[in-house]
Scaffold this active site. Structure first.
Site, PDB file in Angstrom:
ATOM      1  CG  ASP A   1      -2.050   0.953   1.141  1.00 21.16           C
ATOM      2  OD1 ASP A   1      -2.368   1.401   0.019  1.00 21.16           O
ATOM      3  OD2 ASP A   1      -2.626   1.289   2.186  1.00 21.16           O
TER       4      ASP A   1
ATOM      5  CG  ASN B   1      -7.283  -2.002  -6.468  1.00 23.04           C
ATOM      6  OD1 ASN B   1      -6.329  -2.750  -6.284  1.00 23.04           O
ATOM      7  ND2 ASN B   1      -7.667  -1.122  -5.532  1.00 23.04           N
TER       8      ASN B   1
END
Length: 248
Positions: free
Chosen positions: A25, A73
């Site tokens: 991340d 996503n």
């Protein structure tokens, strides 16, 4: 790298994790902190992935799973998704031979049918190239969500029951686990998340049931082999009881 591996020599290898999972991340936020486009962060993140995989190879880690692209996503801006798909395709094309030479066995978990025909072909080719390798099992979670994986596993079992190939009473944890994308692999021992968030974001919910968690504020592009080794050493020093009481 040699210095990093030297740090592990004093650690009992039996206490090191067999399977490490990483939520990579912070690429976009890293880029924005330098006034760069988010795409620059994703490019930097790929370089970090290569360094961490090399570390895993050198230390003979049994399995490494990375969260590359989640089912959520797809909701990102189209331009960013397109860039990520191009980066994914380029990574597979550029790195597969080196991974193969390092005895890596690549595997993809999640769905693949929504990727372009090119990427689907590259996935098949990479898996075929490395299928007989015996080194690190490198799982790339792409179009992956843990809830989706569990539902898909349940559907497979339901079909077997409906076809008379499996009795309901025979379904147990082992049977269920064999229908997951990571079938045949050890459970996750250590889950690492970079960039400061303290959540697991629908990643390997079944496999991380007893995983140790390790969070760092370091954004993924800045996550170094040294910090990776820090996480492994921290894991080795933890007392894992799995619900039992251990007397010392």
């Amino acid at each position: 790298m040699d210095n990093n591996l030297e740090r592990l020599k004093s650690i009992d290898k039996k206490k090191l994790p067999r399977h490490v999972a990483i939520i990579m991340d912070g690429n976009g936020r890293w880029a924005e902190s330098f006034g760069l486009l988010r795409s620059a962060g994703h490019v930097a993140g790929v370089k970090t992935l290569k360094r961490i995989l090399t570390t895993a190879v050198n230390m003979k880690l049994e399995a490494l799973t990375v969260y590359a692209f989640s089912t959520e996503n797809w909701k990102r801006p189209l331009a960013e998704v397109d860039f990520l798909m191009h980066l994914f395709s380029d990574y597979l094309e550029r790195e597969k031979q080196e991974m193969h030479s390092n005895n890596v066995r690549i595997n993809f978990i999640g769905r693949t049918e929504d990727f372009s025909p090119l990427i689907q072909r590259q996935i098949v080719e990479a898996v075929e190239l490395m299928k007989n390798n015996t080194g690190v099992r490198f799982n790339i979670a792409a179009d992956y969500g843990a809830k989706d994986e569990i539902v898909r596993a349940a559907r497979k079992l339901a079909l077997k029951v409906a076809a008379g190939k499996l009795a309901i009473d025979d379904i147990n944890e082992d049977i269920f686990e064999n229908e997951l994308d990571t079938a045949g692999q050890p459970p996750v021992d250590l889950l690492i998340r970079t960039s400061g968030d303290l959540r697991i974001s629908n990643f390997l919910l079944w496999q991380t049931a007893y995983a140790e968690l390790w969070f760092t504020k370091t954004a993924w592009p800045d996550f170094s082999p040294e910090e990776f080794i820090d996480a492994l050493i921290d894991f080795a020093n933890r007392n894992r009881r799995f619900g039992a009481i251990i007397n010392h």
